[in-house]
Write an enzyme that holds these catalytic residues in place. Structure first.
Site, PDB file in Angstrom:
ATOM      1  CG  LEU A  18      31.779  15.878  29.626  1.00 13.64           C
ATOM      2  CD1 LEU A  18      32.679  15.650  30.630  1.00 13.64           C
ATOM      3  CD2 LEU A  18      32.933  15.532  28.011  1.00 13.64           C
ATOM      4  CG  ASP A  70      19.933  22.296  17.041  1.00 14.98           C
ATOM      5  OD1 ASP A  70      21.337  22.075  16.644  1.00 14.98           O
ATOM      6  OD2 ASP A  70      19.090  22.006  16.497  1.00 14.98           O
ATOM      7  CG  ASN A  97      29.810  18.467  25.943  1.00 12.77           C
ATOM      8  OD1 ASN A  97      30.360  17.691  26.371  1.00 12.77           O
ATOM      9  ND2 ASN A  97      28.453  18.673  26.441  1.00 12.77           N
ATOM     10  CE1 TYR A 170      30.423  10.167  19.685  1.00 12.31           C
ATOM     11  CE2 TYR A 170      32.241   8.636  20.063  1.00 12.31           C
ATOM     12  CZ  TYR A 170      31.514   9.709  20.414  1.00 12.31           C
ATOM     13  OH  TYR A 170      31.678  10.650  21.637  1.00 12.31           O
ATOM     14  CE  LYS A 174      32.946  12.943  19.679  1.00 11.89           C
ATOM     15  NZ  LYS A 174      32.590  14.559  19.926  1.00 11.89           N
ATOM     16  CB  THR A 216      26.368  10.431  30.308  1.00 11.66           C
ATOM     17  OG1 THR A 216      26.850   9.758  28.959  1.00 11.66           O
ATOM     18  CG2 THR A 216      27.680  10.995  30.935  1.00 11.66           C
TER      19      THR A 216
END
Length: 263
Positions: A18, A70, A97, A170, A174, A216
């Site tokens: 992305l 990083d 991102n 995950y 988010k 991806t």
């Protein structure tokens, strides 16, 4: 009609997927007279150089700068801020991102804890630290923005009412990123509205965007959408110079329209 002023746009985790598509789509849209500068950040400089060469092979003529970063490394964040300050003097758009789907190395409790810690550090703490570190440079922009990449599974309403991906570390990270973005926006609003010395500089607009499941390496190329399609929501926010998209909001792009996503 005067052209909009050039922007300095920094994208983390941008050598593939992305992040790469965000730079590609935005830069190609400027053709044939590019003005913006895109700072392509990645952990591996060799991989980043290959990404820059690929962009050039695709006909991208915009200025692409390569920067080792990083986002979990505070020394590299500090060095990146110093580089952007000395080279450009400001930052107009920060696109957080960089991300990963981190799995426990085994089923032991220490391994599970480490996977959660690493995921939360990458998607929440590191976004906060990078955003704070770049804030002085963002305040030198006439129209500063921070765009954070979230996920559809960060919408608690959607997760509870529709069939979506299931990955608690995950997903929780988010959800936390969404909350962080809201709190950074209201803190910024309070700063500007409060008056006094702290109110100097423009108001930063903070966003989260849901690009959707993409083809991806992140998901083994199993997503239904191309990274270029996922980049569209970010590119539209970057190009917004009139404030049509209010800060502190959660956006996705579907069927040709920008849509707000429920928190």
């Amino acid at each position: 009609m005067t052209s909009p002023a050039a922007q300095i746009i920094l994208v983390t985790g941008a050598n593939k997927g992305l992040g790469f598509s965000i730079i590609k789509v935005a830069a190609q849209r400027e053709s044939p007279t590019p003005s913006n500068t895109y700072i392509l950040c990645c952990r591996d400089v060799d991989a980043g150089q290959k990404a820059v060469e690929e962009l050039q092979a695709l006909g991208v003529t915009a200025n692409i700068d390569l920067l080792e970063l990083d986002v979990t490394n505070d020394e590299q964040i500090t060095a990146a801020v110093k580089y952007v300050e000395s080279t450009y003097g400001r930052l107009d758009v920060l696109i957080n991102n960089a991300g990963a789907l981190i799995m426990p190395s085994n089923e032991s409790l220490p391994a599970i804890r480490q996977a959660y810690n690493d995921t939360l550090n990458l998607h929440i703490s590191s976004v906060a630290v990078a955003s704070i570190a770049f804030t002085p440079l963002l305040r030198k922009s006439p129209d500063p923005k921070v765009i954070n990449i979230t996920s559809g599974i960060a919408s608690m309403q959607n997760v509870l009412t529709t069939k979506m991906g299931r990955h608690p570390p995950y997903g929780a990270s988010k959800v936390g990123l969404n909350g962080l973005t809201v709190h950074m926006q209201v803190a910024e609003n309070d700063r500007v509205q409060g008056g006094g010395e702290n109110a100097t500089g423009p108001r930063i607009r903070f966003y989260v965007v849901a690009p959707g499941p993409l083809k991806t390496a992140f998901n083994g190329f199993r997503g239904p959408r191309s990274p270029d399609d996922g980049a569209e929501v970010v590119v539209r926010l970057v190009a917004d110079r009139e404030g049509a998209f209010e800060g502190g909001s959660h956006w996705q792009f579907e069927e040709g329209d920008m849509r707000q996503v429920p928190w």
